[in-house]
Design a protein around this motif. Structure first.
Motif, short mmCIF file in Angstrom:
data_model
loop_
_atom_site.label_atom_id
_atom_site.label_comp_id
_atom_site.label_asym_id
_atom_site.label_seq_id
_atom_site.Cartn_x
_atom_site.Cartn_y
_atom_site.Cartn_z
N VAL A 260 0.83 -1.21 0.00
CA VAL A 260 0.00 0.00 0.00
C VAL A 260 0.86 1.25 0.00
O VAL A 260 0.69 2.16 -0.82
N GLN A 261 1.85 1.30 0.93
CA GLN A 261 2.72 2.47 1.01
C GLN A 261 3.66 2.53 -0.19
O GLN A 261 3.96 3.62 -0.70
N GLU A 264 1.85 4.13 -3.08
CA GLU A 264 1.13 5.38 -2.80
C GLU A 264 1.55 6.50 -3.75
O GLU A 264 0.74 7.34 -4.15
N ASN A 265 2.81 6.52 -4.13
CA ASN A 265 3.31 7.56 -5.03
C ASN A 265 3.37 7.10 -6.48
O ASN A 265 4.03 7.72 -7.31
N HIS A 272 -1.61 1.17 -7.22
CA HIS A 272 -2.18 1.56 -5.93
C HIS A 272 -3.64 1.12 -5.85
O HIS A 272 -4.09 0.53 -4.85
#
Length: 520
Positions: A260-261, A264-265, A272
């Protein structure tokens, strides 16, 4: 032009550089090095073969250009499969042995990349293998030819043959690494491609555990060679998908939570959103509907921002999310997402067949919930769109005609229903065969429609076909055969006016699963 599916990255278009081949009259000196032929690429999960260095023609005046390019130069200037094939006709007589194998490999890879006839892909891959494997010594290039043959067979649905070639490539690369014929850096990109392909083939064969092992190995290789590259997430997502398919929901959620992290970008948001969809799917399978819907809403929020950039991708994901909402009995949300998906693909000319499929799905959802009047316009609209863009024997159109017939029968319009069932039966018999369960169910529906019309002779004729077909299935279809025998006996009695028993008048809907294969 018909397109075929691919299963894993192939050789990069950078396989040959502009000076990889020359017009030297001494073609035996064309190959300067063949050992270090692969290098990793961060683009499209691809593989880049390191350009071979060839000697240039020493007698050539470098200050002037030839009036007519040599066959090799003509080939090296090509970019598309069509151009390559035209140039190859002249080049085939100019090269032989290992050089011919290299060129054949490049042509085969380009054909596969462009979705051309896999039989033609296989032909070039086989030609490459024969040329490159003359001395019997293991090499990465031989493994790549075997890999391409495996990919072509997968596209042709010859899964056992595909598995055989890919396993040979896998063993060969393992031997190269074990006996140190090549370095790990040279071997890993090819091994990654082969493991990824093996995962797809094993999954298609229903060998889920083997597929998961292949995908995990591919992920490990990717992490060693392309650490911190976002493209490796695709492999991890595949692993999580396989864990869900195997019922290993906690493992899948743990895999995905770590992503997930990491995503994120993600610039395009694709990975994502995909992570949230898969977490939602795992939670759904655990019966945690509230948590699942929370994840699915997060995915939708991400996708909303991408609708104008990637309409086909977003439509496909909306459709997948809609399936989960449908399974959780949130059918209005399901329909809303499918309508959004339909609106998106309507803007993409090459996705018109997908629009018909999505509309058919909306009709199916409504019909399965008993909302027949609301379902019929969708089913009729889907039938019109499919008539325009689908092949006459397309199975999706057959399913939609069956469901439209079921809707008409619910509204006590047996004549209209019979017409739809006749069309559906013709399509499904041609595409699936008369013994396929869905073809048999359509034939049953047709018998029911004629019975509702009082046309018992025709009803008996089609019910007899149902009985014969189920009988061909053996003991596994004993319940269906027993029901068919009962209905057949009752129809014969009704034809003689000696039965007052009520026969089933509800047609069977055909599966929701067919939609997924036709989404953009």
């Amino acid at each position: 032009m018909r397109r075929f599916r691919a299963i894993s990255p192939l050789l990069s278009r950078n396989y040959f550089s502009a000076n990889s081949l020359s017009s030297s009259s001494t073609r035996s000196s064309l190959l300067h090095s063949t050992g270090r032929c692969l290098q990793s690429s961060t683009r499209n999960h691809g593989l880049v073969l390191k350009a071979h260095q060839f000697q240039t023609n020493p007698s050539r005046n470098l200050g002037t250009l030839p009036e007519t390019p040599t066959p090799v130069e003509a080939f090296m200037s090509t970019k598309t499969a069509e151009e390559m094939l035209a140039a190859f006709k002249h080049l085939e007589g100019y090269l032989d042995g290992r050089e011919l194998g290299l060129v054949s490999l490049r042509v085969g890879r380009q054909l596969h990349e462009e979705g051309e006839d896999p039989e033609k892909v296989f032909s070039f891959a086989e030609k490459a293998l024969k040329a490159l494997d003359q001395d019997g010594k293991p090499s990465v290039l031989v493994a790549m030819a075997l890999h391409l043959m495996g990919c072509a067979n997968y596209s042709l649905n010859r899964l056992d043959d595909s598995l055989e070639y890919l396993n040979r490539a896998d063993r060969l690369l393992g031997r190269l690494e074990e006996e140190r014929f090549s370095t790990a850096e040279e071997i890993r990109p090819g091994l990654y491609a082969v493991k990824l392909a093996l995962g797809n083939v094993n999954r298609a064969l229903g060998r889920e555990d083997e597929a998961l092992g292949n995908l995990k190995k591919a992920m490990e290789i990717k992490e060693m060679t392309l650490e911190n590259d976002r493209k490796e997430l695709g492999v991890e997502i595949d692993v999580a998908n396989m864990q869900i398919a195997l019922g290993k929901y906690d493992e899948a959620i743990n895999t995905l939570k770590n992503m997930v992290q990491m995503t994120e970008n993600d610039k395009d948001g694709e990975n994502h959103a995909r992570v949230f969809v898969l977490i939602g799917k795992a939670l759904f399978n655990q019966g945690k509907f509230s948590d699942s819907m929370s994840c699915l809403k997060s995915a939708c929020r991400i996708l909303e921002k991408k609708e104008s950039v990637s309409p086909s991708l977003v439509a496909r994901t909306y459709s997948e999310i809609a399936t989960l909402y449908d399974a959780m009995n949130e059918y209005e949300t399901c329909i809303s997402l499918l309508e959004r998906a339909s609106a998106l693909v309507k803007k993409v000319p090459q996705e018109q067949d997908a629009e018909g499929t999505i509309i058919a799905r909306i009709g199916w959802v409504l019909l399965s919930r008993g909302q027949v009047p609301r379902a019929i316009p969708y089913l009729e609209s889907a039938a019109e769109r499919m008539k325009e863009s689908f092949a006459s024997d397309d199975v999706s159109a057959g399913y939609n005609y069956n469901n439209l017939g079921a809707a008409y029968l619910e509204l006590e319009r047996p004549q209209s229903a019979a017409k739809m069932f006749e069309v559906a039966k013709e399509i499904l018999d041609a595409s699936l065969g008369t013994r396929h369960a869905d073809s048999i169910e359509t034939c049953q529906n047709l018998s029911i429609a004629y019975s509702a019309m009082g046309s018992y002779t025709l009803a008996i004729e089609f019910e007899q076909q149902v009985s014969d077909a189920w009988e061909g299935h053996g003991p596994s279809a004993k319940d269906q055969l027993r029901e068919a025998h009962f209905i057949l006996d009752e129809l014969k009695k009704k034809a003689c006016g000696t039965s007052t028993n009520q026969l089933p008048i509800k047609a069977l809907l055909l599966p929701r699963g067919y939609i997924a294969s036709r989404l953009p």
